[in-house]
Scaffold this motif. Structure first.
Motif, PDB file in Angstrom:
ATOM      1  N   ALA A  18       0.828  -1.212   0.000  1.00  0.00           N
ATOM      2  CA  ALA A  18       0.000   0.000   0.000  1.00  0.00           C
ATOM      3  C   ALA A  18       0.860   1.259   0.000  1.00  0.00           C
ATOM      4  N   LYS A  19       2.101   1.145   0.457  1.00  0.00           N
ATOM      5  CA  LYS A  19       3.045   2.275   0.462  1.00  0.00           C
ATOM      6  C   LYS A  19       3.859   2.341  -0.837  1.00  0.00           C
ATOM      7  N   GLY A  20       3.548   1.454  -1.788  1.00  0.00           N
ATOM      8  CA  GLY A  20       4.227   1.473  -3.076  1.00  0.00           C
ATOM      9  C   GLY A  20       5.487   0.634  -3.160  1.00  0.00           C
ATOM     10  N   CYS A  21       5.708  -0.215  -2.180  1.00  0.00           N
ATOM     11  CA  CYS A  21       6.905  -1.062  -2.175  1.00  0.00           C
ATOM     12  C   CYS A  21       6.647  -2.366  -2.924  1.00  0.00           C
ATOM     13  N   LYS A  22       7.727  -2.963  -3.432  1.00  0.00           N
ATOM     14  CA  LYS A  22       7.658  -4.294  -4.026  1.00  0.00           C
ATOM     15  C   LYS A  22       7.879  -5.304  -2.904  1.00  0.00           C
ATOM     16  N   ILE A  23       7.108  -6.362  -2.930  1.00  0.00           N
ATOM     17  CA  ILE A  23       7.152  -7.365  -1.873  1.00  0.00           C
ATOM     18  C   ILE A  23       7.523  -8.714  -2.467  1.00  0.00           C
ATOM     19  N   LYS A  24       8.421  -9.410  -1.780  1.00  0.00           N
ATOM     20  CA  LYS A  24       8.762 -10.781  -2.161  1.00  0.00           C
ATOM     21  C   LYS A  24       8.702 -11.627  -0.905  1.00  0.00           C
ATOM     22  N   LYS A  25       7.804 -12.604  -0.911  1.00  0.00           N
ATOM     23  CA  LYS A  25       7.739 -13.548   0.206  1.00  0.00           C
ATOM     24  C   LYS A  25       8.808 -14.595  -0.042  1.00  0.00           C
ATOM     25  N   VAL A  26       9.636 -14.800   0.951  1.00  0.00           N
ATOM     26  CA  VAL A  26      10.772 -15.697   0.810  1.00  0.00           C
ATOM     27  C   VAL A  26      10.414 -17.031   1.443  1.00  0.00           C
TER      28      VAL A  26
END
Length: 133
Positions: A18-26
């Motif tokens: 929601a803050k515009g970050c890219k997320i990667k679940k490891v």
């Protein structure tokens, strides 16, 4: 309903998305990193997460809160894993954080001065939102 580690990861991931970050679940094979967050300017943060109950339906703690001793162990292990990762040369320039349920707050507040001094971000996660140490 109590939060498992997976719930914590999902909620924190949504918060950062929601803050515009890219997320990667490891995958859990990466010890000490459950979530990789990258900001729009390229800053990476590795997050270690802990839940407030077990996600394993066969566990005695399934859907029950962890005991005080188990919470102590969770915080201790998360800190140690984070310290080890912070010391690796290949992680230079990466930020580190730990995501915990609200019922772990009392343990981290006792050592908040040193946590802030070494630069670890602490996120307290609940269904109502995210707060920081």
């Amino acid at each position: 309903m109590m939060l498992t580690e997976n719930d914590i990861v999902d909620l924190l991931g949504a918060y950062f998305e929601a803050k515009g970050c890219k997320i990667k679940k490891v995958t859990t094979k990466q010890h000490g990193i459950d979530l990789e967050i990258t900001t729009s300017d390229g800053q990476k943060t590795y997050i270690e997460a802990k839940g407030e109950t077990s996600a394993n339906e066969k566990s005695k703690r399934y859907s029950k809160p962890f005991t005080k001793n188990q919470r102590w162990t969770h915080v201790s292990v998360a800190l140690m894993k984070t310290f080890v990762l912070m010391c690796k040369p290949e992680h230079s320039g990466i930020r580190f954080g730990i995501a915990l349920p609200e019922n772990h707050r009392d343990l981290t507040e006792k050592i908040s001065l040193i946590i802030k001094k070494v630069g670890i971000d602490i996120y307290f996660v609940s269904r109502e939102g995210i707060t920081t140490l």
